[in-house]
Design an enzyme around this catalytic site. Sequence first.
Site, short mmCIF file in Angstrom:
data_model
loop_
_atom_site.label_atom_id
_atom_site.label_comp_id
_atom_site.label_asym_id
_atom_site.label_seq_id
_atom_site.Cartn_x
_atom_site.Cartn_y
_atom_site.Cartn_z
N ASP A 47 0.50 -1.11 -0.12
CA ASP A 47 -0.07 -0.14 -0.02
C ASP A 47 0.91 1.31 0.04
O ASP A 47 0.59 2.22 0.84
CB ASP A 47 -0.92 0.06 1.28
CG ASP A 47 -1.89 -1.16 1.10
OD1 ASP A 47 -1.91 -1.97 0.03
OD2 ASP A 47 -2.80 -1.34 2.00
N LYS B 86 -7.18 -4.76 -3.16
CA LYS B 86 -7.78 -5.42 -1.88
C LYS B 86 -8.85 -4.39 -1.30
O LYS B 86 -8.62 -3.25 -1.54
CB LYS B 86 -6.85 -6.16 -0.94
CG LYS B 86 -6.13 -4.76 -0.49
CD LYS B 86 -5.06 -5.43 0.58
CE LYS B 86 -3.93 -4.34 1.12
NZ LYS B 86 -4.46 -3.35 1.99
N CYS C 148 -2.00 -3.13 7.76
CA CYS C 148 -1.81 -3.84 6.52
C CYS C 148 -0.74 -5.05 6.55
O CYS C 148 -0.69 -6.00 6.09
CB CYS C 148 -2.02 -3.32 5.19
SG CYS C 148 -3.79 -2.76 5.06
#
Length: 211
Positions: A14, A112, A157
């Site tokens: 990310d 995601k 994450c």
Amino acid sequence: MLIDTNKAAFIAVDIQNDFCPGGALAVPDGDSVVPLINSLAEGFELCVATQDWHPRSHISFASSHPGAKAYDAVVVAGRDATLWPDHCVQGTAGADFHPAFRVEPYRLVIRKGFRQALDSYSAFFENDGTTPTGLDGYLRGLDASIVVIAGLALDYCVHYSAIDAARLGYRVFVVRDATRAVGSPPGSVERTLADLAARGVAIIGSGEVFR
Ligand code: VGL
Ligand code: ZN
């Protein structure tokens, strides 16, 4: 050599504008990991990136829950969850990779969090713990047995990606100085590091990766 890079996948989590200073869910100092991640990726033949990719009105947004505030801890569909500012909305600039993130080495991007009613922190499973992203099959198909994880955010994450990878049987390394944390709720970093250690995840510095 600590890590056999022939058997390893590097996973950059990310590296997106919304998780960097000025973004909707800014992780303090988040952009400072980008140069380090760029140089780590050069050392791996197999690199995978993840990209948080939410529809508008995603269930993880506080704005989808009347009366709630961002960073509130809530129960959604029977699961503990955290509510967030609207972030990484599909197709917006906030969801783009940071402009300094060199995407060339990455063979695969796992998106995601694209299901409206389900959040997804981990690169491997959505937050129901069972819906796969397909990454495990991809890595197994390429005979990767080691994962080296860096990126944003350490306490969400990165944490969930690492514990899922450990549960799936990978040897897991988290490159601590190539991560930054949300830091909420207080103590989240300490709890994350303790949980990773308890599950056999190795927490290393970037100087140890190719040594
Ligand atoms: C993340 C909160 C919400 C992360 C993603 O990338 O750590 N955190 N969505
Ligand atoms: Zn998200």
